[in-house]
Every structure is written in C-alpha cells, then in structure tokens.
Design an enzyme around this catalytic site. Structure first.
Site, mmCIF file in Angstrom:
data_model
loop_
_atom_site.group_PDB
_atom_site.id
_atom_site.type_symbol
_atom_site.label_atom_id
_atom_site.label_comp_id
_atom_site.label_asym_id
_atom_site.label_seq_id
_atom_site.Cartn_x
_atom_site.Cartn_y
_atom_site.Cartn_z
ATOM 1 C CG ASP A 1 -41.982 87.208 29.514
ATOM 2 O OD1 ASP A 1 -41.777 87.370 30.731
ATOM 3 O OD2 ASP A 1 -41.896 88.111 28.666
HETATM 4 N N1 URA Z 1 -37.645 90.139 27.983
HETATM 5 C C1 URA Z 1 -38.946 89.833 27.809
HETATM 6 O O1 URA Z 1 -39.759 90.676 27.432
HETATM 7 N N2 URA Z 1 -39.311 88.560 28.073
HETATM 8 C C2 URA Z 1 -38.477 87.587 28.449
HETATM 9 O O2 URA Z 1 -38.884 86.442 28.650
HETATM 10 C C3 URA Z 1 -37.124 87.929 28.621
HETATM 11 C C4 URA Z 1 -36.736 89.212 28.385
#
Ligand code: URA
Length: 240
Positions: free
Chosen positions: A103
């Site tokens: 993310d």
């Molecule tokens: N899980 C999440 O919520 N975000 C990420 O970036 C990776 C795993």
C-alpha cells in the site's frame, strides 16, 4: 542480438543514444570500433566495451528497495510518485517492475525485477511464499487473535490462509507472516479484531530479510546468494 538492444537491455543507454555513441566511436566489439549500432552481436561470446570498459550482460536484474511512505507500487501513475522512480534511469529503461504490491503508506522490503517468470512464480497463490510484516496498531488485539489468525480470518473476498501472529506484551505491535497477498490484507484482518493498523513495514520476502543498511528510498541489487534464495523460495516456504 542487435548491439543497440544489448545496450538498452543492459541498462546502458537507449537505442537512440546508442547511435550517438557509435558515431563518437565509443563502442567496440571484440576490440574493434563499431560504425553501426544495429550490428548483430552475441552477448555470451562477444566482448562489448564502452569507452574501453567491458559491459557485462545480465539477462535479468533483481533489486531490493526499502520502500518509503507515499510511493505507489507501480511503474507509472498519473498523480503520485511510483517506486520505480527511486531507481536509476538505466534500471527504469530496462523495464524493471515491482514484484507484488505494498500500500502507499506501507514501507519496507520490495523486490523489483525484469524477470517476469520469477515474479509470477513468487506471486502465485499456489506457491505460498512467506512475507513477514511488522506492524503497530491503534488498540491492543483481543485475546485469542493468534488462534483466529492461525485458523484463517474470513474476509468478504474469502477466508485468509493461516497466518502466524506474534504480538508484543501490550498486544499493540508485533509481526505477522502471510503466504498470500489479498488487497489491504493485514489492515482488514486487524479490523476484524476491532483494531486499525497505524504502521506497516514489510521485513522479509521469500526468505530474504530487508537489509537494514538501506534507508527508506534506498536500493541495491540482490546478491547472487539472495537471488538463489528467491528462486528456491516457492518450494521451500510451503509450510510457513
Ligand atoms: N497488507 C496490507 O494491509 N497492506 C500492505 O501493504 C501489505 C499487506
């Protein structure tokens, strides 16, 4: 392979720039100055030099990046900075791309490569490649979360695979091992327990830990040993 293709896929220069280099007489093949950038060469047998320096041909490149916050896991985005913009121009020219997504606000280990087959293998849900994340939460996880995560958390797009959760004494932070990559998976898993993720960092991928010498936004090529670990990762990490 054409010389200009060899140069661009080695990350040396674009095909257009290769013409300029040949005009300058900066390129030699087996010691002879070349006049045209479209001559055929054999990357395995011929020695290509730029200004006298031999160019080593690498079929694929493998990069470890310590992703900073605010970057999108992509090669292009209309508005926001992308992780590949942190790499050298030569690597961007090779078409290196992120192997999986983090993310925008997640930091830590990203593998980038131009090896499509390996990337595909590492991301395949059948392969169970382990990824370790460190996290901090807005409120402590309730008792029994470890068991529920191990059993498989139900999300609206399916039941998660068993995840190993290791919590700090105050249950506000810890590490989690996932073998899949659903959208916002950790954030959504924590929400099922009534908590929000306030910090998320990937610390390992397929048996390769994040190099702590790399600051956020810094990168380095994987060592030969790390590439071997990564290539063996799918089979070896089947059982978390
Ligand atoms: N899980 C999440 O919520 N975000 C990420 O970036 C990776 C795993």
């Amino acid at each position: 392979m054409r010389l200009d293709k060899f140069l661009s896929s080695s990350g040396i220069c674009s095909r257009k720039e290769a013409i300029k280099l040949t005009l300058k007489g900066a390129l030699t093949v087996n010691g002879k100055t070349v006049k045209r950038s479209d001559v055929a060469i054999s990357p395995e047998c011929d020695t290509v030099c730029l200004n006298g320096e031999p160019i080593r041909y690498e079929e694929f490149v493998y990069i470890m990046l310590n992703k900073p916050e605010g970057y999108i896991s992509a090669t292009e985005d209309g508005n926001l900075p992308v992780v590949t913009s942190l790499l050298s121009e030569a690597l961007q020219r090779r078409g290196v791309f992120p192997c999986g997504r983090l993310d925008k606000d997640t930091v830590g280990l990203m593998i980038l490569t131009d090896d499509g087959a390996l990337s595909h293998a590492l991301l395949s849900p059948k392969r169970h490649v382990a990824k370790i994340y460190g996290f901090t939460l807005s409120s402590p996880l309730p008792k029994g979360a470890e068991k529920r995560f191990a059993q498989g958390v139900p999300l609206k797009d399916g039941i998660c695979k068993s995840a190993r959760l290791c919590l700090s004494e105050d249950r506000l932070s810890g590490e989690i091992v996932l073998t899949e990559g659903k959208y916002h998976q950790i954030k959504r898993m924590m929400q099922t327990e009534g908590s929000e993720v306030v910090f998320l960092e990937r610390r390992a991928f397929g048996g390769i830990p994040l190099d702590t010498a790399l600051g956020r936004g810094e990168w380095r090529p994987l060592t030969q040993e790390e590439v071997t670990i990564l290539k063996n990762a799918p089979a070896k990490n089947k059982d978390l």
